[in-house]
Design a protein around this motif. Structure first.
Motif: not given
Length: 416
Positions: A211, A283, A289
């Protein structure tokens, strides 16, 4: 921020961010040309395209007369197809290794099960390349095994040759492996029909860094941010950023950077963001992320931008009506954006047109950029070439009641 929302737009700068797509952006110009003409004929306005001189980004100009108001629009495609092509230039064995790594990232982290709580369609789309590639491998393996009796029969029964057991088995194995490799290469050559390799590379690109944005993508985001910052110094009444599919989460980060850096002038053009067919949770639900989740949280509370998110349950490749900020678990108490509503394909497309497109999943994922034969309040060409800003157009538009806005992601940490 920017010019007052009641100003009629005479000039607009549009920056289109495509999704994970290796094809030259010319395809988006030709799509805009054909579909805008079709929508103009249906909705009763005038619109036309002209080419732009070669520049840093590929683009075109649009002149339209909508609601008796002439508008000039310059469109640029923020190109990252070169990055996509580089990420796709892998061998067949490397793609199967990607398959194992990507499956481990989504399954091992628990992200896959949480994504299934949102929408089954995009999860099925994510599992499709896994299933298709394993099927292709299974067929190739079956062909390899089948070559043993085929070669044995050919040598012994037809040609009458007599070979010892070990040389015979070696020859059969060589023929089987050769046939299997040839078949796998044939499958890859036909991926324009199967989309298995393409989708596998797409999901693997984000999963490979769990991510986080790869360095080459961060560098491109910085360039795009500079490009849009320059446009905000122009005489246009609106600067509109459009992010489609994977391009939506790039748009989030670009605009968050732009505002953080103080590059949105108080008296400049209105700044607008239109995210279409977004797949943000694919994501933002991953463990690393942090940057994207921080950008989602930050952008959702800013006054400098108007953010509208349009999806449709008929698009099985997007997280339809999933508020990307809320489902990622990072919604602040003063959250303003995005306004989430549906393009409602089953209502905005005639019964005949819907029947024609219903099972063409990848085509439907691009319907947001196309003409509707029964349009309601979503018209891509009026948004990009009409006289109203995005803020004015949807000032009184309520969000869809069926939107999903509860926190679902396991990972909610954000960048410092």
């Amino acid at each position: 921020m920017g010019k007052t929302s009641t100003d009629r737009v005479k000039q607009r700068r549009v920056f289109y961010i495509p999704g994970y797509d290796p094809i030259h952006p010319r395809r988006y110009r030709e799509l805009y040309r054909s579909e805008s003409a079709a929508q103009a004929a249906i909705s009763g306005y005038e619109i036309g395209l002209t080419a732009k001189p070669a520049g840093e980004n590929y683009g075109w100009s649009v002149d339209a007369v909508i609601d008796a108001a002439p508008v000039h629009c310059d469109v640029e495609v923020l190109v990252w197809s070169d990055i996509v092509r580089d990420s796709m230039s892998t061998s067949i064995p490397a793609t199967y290794l990607q398959l194992l790594r990507t499956a481990w990232v989504y399954i091992g982290s628990g992200a896959l099960w949480r994504l299934m709580k949102l929408r089954k369609g995009p999860v099925i789309a994510a599992l499709y390349p896994v299933g298709m590639l394993l099927l292709q491998l299974g067929i190739a393996t079956g062909l390899c095994i089948a070559m043993f009796p085929i070669v044995t029969t050919l040598l012994l029964g037809v040609l009458g040759l007599s070979l010892h057991y070990i040389p015979l088995m070696a020859l059969c194995l060589l023929a089987g492996v050769g046939a299997a490799v040839a078949l796998l290469r044939w499958f890859k050559k036909l991926d324009g029909k199967f989309y298995a390799y393409y989708l596998m590379h797409d999901y693997a690109y984000s999963a490979s860094s769990k991510g986080a944005n790869p360095p080459e993508l961060e560098a491109r985001i910085a360039v795009f941010t500079d490009t849009i910052a320059t446009a905000l110094q122009s005489d246009a009444e609106e600067v509109l950023v459009v992010g489609h599919s994977s391009g939506a989460h790039l748009g989030v980060s670009i605009l968050a950077d732009l505002i953080r850096q103080g590059r949105v002038p108080a008296t400049g053009p209105s700044l607008s963001f239109l995210s279409l067919g977004q797949v943000v949770p694919m994501v933002s639900f991953l463990s690393d992320a942090h940057r994207l989740r921080a950008d989602l949280r930050y952008l959702s509370a800013r006054d400098e931008v108007t953010w509208v998110d349009v999806t449709a349950p008929g698009d099985g490749c997007s997280f339809a009506l999933c508020d990307p900020v809320s489902v990622s678990g990072v919604a602040p108490t003063d959250k303003k954006w995005p306004l989430v509503f549906s393009a409602a394909f089953t209502q905005t497309l005639s019964r005949a047109r819907w029947k024609e497109l219903r099972w063409r999943f990848f085509r439907l994922h691009f319907q947001y950029l196309c003409a509707f034969d029964r349009p309601k309040d979503y018209d891509y060409f009026q948004i990009t070439a009409g006289p109203m800003t995005l803020a004015d157009r949807y000032a009184d538009r309520p969000p869809s009641k069926s939107r999903i806005d509860r926190a679902v992601s396991k990972y909610t940490s954000i960048a410092a």
